[in-house]
Design an enzyme around this catalytic site. Structure first.
Site, PDB file in Angstrom:
ATOM      1  CG  ASP A 167      -0.906  10.236  -5.924  1.00 38.12           C
ATOM      2  OD1 ASP A 167      -0.829   9.089  -5.578  1.00 38.12           O
ATOM      3  OD2 ASP A 167      -1.930  11.088  -6.434  1.00 38.12           O
TER       4      ASP A 167
ATOM      5  N   GLY B  76      -9.140   8.147  -2.141  1.00 38.24           N
ATOM      6  CA  GLY B  76      -9.648   9.583  -1.501  1.00 38.24           C
ATOM      7  C   GLY B  76     -10.769  10.267  -0.959  1.00 38.24           C
TER       8      GLY B  76
ATOM      9  CD  GLU C 197      -7.038   6.603   5.483  1.00 42.29           C
ATOM     10  OE1 GLU C 197      -8.357   6.334   4.002  1.00 42.29           O
ATOM     11  OE2 GLU C 197      -5.974   6.879   5.160  1.00 42.29           O
TER      12      GLU C 197
ATOM     13  CG  HIS D 241      -1.681   6.263  -2.425  1.00 41.42           C
ATOM     14  ND1 HIS D 241      -2.536   6.026  -3.120  1.00 41.42           N
ATOM     15  CD2 HIS D 241      -1.772   5.427  -1.028  1.00 41.42           C
ATOM     16  CE1 HIS D 241      -3.184   5.532  -2.300  1.00 41.42           C
ATOM     17  NE2 HIS D 241      -2.875   4.689  -1.045  1.00 41.42           N
TER      18      HIS D 241
ATOM     19  CG  HIS E 201      -1.704   0.884   1.309  1.00 42.05           C
ATOM     20  ND1 HIS E 201      -3.386   0.607   1.255  1.00 42.05           N
ATOM     21  CD2 HIS E 201      -2.394   2.088   1.385  1.00 42.05           C
ATOM     22  CE1 HIS E 201      -4.585   1.793   1.923  1.00 42.05           C
ATOM     23  NE2 HIS E 201      -3.504   2.315   0.908  1.00 42.05           N
TER      24      HIS E 201
HETATM   25 ZN   LIG Z   1      -4.556   5.193   1.137  1.00 37.56          ZN
END
Ligand SMILES: [Zn+2]
Length: 383
Positions: free
Chosen positions: A29, A186, A216, A27, A25
């Site tokens: 970006d 998102g 989350e 990202h 996990h």
């Molecule tokens: Zn994430």
């Protein structure tokens, strides 16, 4: 004998960075080098909060530390702005792989949302191909230094947008060219995975695996939807599954009048928590990120209150990840160190957490077995 080895490990007399790691996990970006952002921003005419690499890195970390997921997500405006061309995507992907290798990662999955990289005319397919070329260049560069790393793409749809089906088809189209799985990311709260039900059905019909950000910024309803509507094989974070677990501490004395202080309490799992644990659904836990976004604020303050240790002790399939190395200012090595310091984890624990991740990787069985064997042999040699 075993006791002695267990007690010796937390002294950190081994090289954490050198341990082979699996990153599930992380990202794309959220893992840029500050110096690269500055160079790419200059070329793109994008204004940054700072043009000094150290100050810019600090700005990202401070913004991420605000305790709000919304504020945290705002930092991505700057990284995404410099990832709108083939060159930008290629460079960021290549450096991403090199940085993972420097952190000891031998297998990684990088997630990113192609739909966010079309502002300067790239098509979805162009973007995926540019990232794939960058990842492969990174793997080659790492190989030239005598190390091995493998990295797959998790093609991600943005949950506030409406392109789930299109992105699911994109992922399946690139399954033989680097795409290993699908995700939605998102703003979680208010955007249940059920919004993408049709896309998830399409993926399932094409036997294409999904991990889903859930648990989350939202709780059990989101996790339930990820598992039912999303058919999630892993949960992005998933940490709030702990809300479905109750721990009752017993009286100070048990029935025989003996001291029962060592009683850890009676643990009860709800139906959803049982499903996640008993079916071995992997939790992609990101300790530092969870503290920063407030994902675990309901469990208390500080890393000591993070439920990951309880989940791990109860037998949940816990894996450890970084989420966004730039925003959190962490590496996977740092996260391991944090766990060793906080929970006294030893080499056996780090091995188990790493094997959990290897076994949860979106890889064919033979490749997973080879990865597991490599990791086991490495740890064996450490004695
Ligand atoms: Zn994430």
């Amino acid at each position: 004998m075993t006791e002695i080895i267990l007690d010796a490990a937390p002294d950190l007399d081994f090289d954490l960075k050198g341990l082979p790691k699996v990153s599930l996990h992380d990202h794309l970006d959220g893992g840029l080098r500050p110096a690269t952002i500055i160079e790419l921003a200059e070329a793109a005419g994008h204004t940054l909060p700072s043009t000094d690499p150290v100050a810019l890195g600090e700005w990202f970390r401070e913004s991420a530390d605000s305790g709000s997921l919304v504020r945290y997500l705002e930092t991505f405006d700057h990284t995404i702005a410099v990832m709108q061309t083939k060159e930008g995507l290629f460079r960021v992907a290549k450096e991403f792989v090199e940085d993972l290798a420097d952190d000891g990662v031998v297998y990684g999955e990088v997630r990113w949302a192609p739909e966010q990289h079309l502002q300067q005319g790239l098509s979805l397919d162009d973007a995926v191909e540019a990232v794939q070329a960058g990842l492969e260049a990174g793997v080659d560069a790492v190989a030239e230094t005598g190390r091995d790393i493998q990295v797959g793409q998790l093609i991600t749809a943005m949950r506030h947008a409406d392109r789930g089906q299109e992105i699911a088809e994109l992922a399946v189209r690139h399954r033989n060219n680097g795409a290993v799985g699908f995700d939605i990311a998102g703003a979680e709260d208010g955007f249940l995975p059920s919004r993408f039900k049709d896309a998830f059905t399409y993926l399932a019909q094409h036997n294409f695996p999904a991990t889903v950000h859930a648990g989350e910024a939202a709780g059990l309803e989101s996790i339930q939807s990820a598992l039912v509507d999303g058919r999630a094989l892993r949960l992005g974070h998933g940490v709030r599954i702990a809300e479905d677990i109750t721990v009752e501490f017993g009286d100070d004395e048990d029935a025989d009048g003996e001291d029962a202080d060592d009683n850890i309490g009676m643990v009860t799992l709800g139906g959803l928590a049982s499903w996640v644990r008993d079916r071995g659904i992997a939790l992609e836990i990101c300790p530092s990120s969870n503290l920063q976004t407030g994902a675990v604020a309901g469990f208390g303050e500080g890393i000591e209150s993070h439920p990951l240790d309880m989940l791990y002790q109860l037998g949940f399939n816990v894996t450890i990840n970084t989420d966004n190395r730039l925003m959190s200012g962490v590496t996977l090595t740092d996260e391991f160190e944090l766990l060793v310091e906080t929970f006294d984890y030893d080499l056996d624990d780090l091995l188990e957490l790493t094997l959990n991740a290897a076994e949860a990787a979106f890889l064919p069985l033979e490749e997973k077995e080879a990865l597991v064997e490599y990791i086991n042999e490495f740890y064996d040699e450490l004695g």
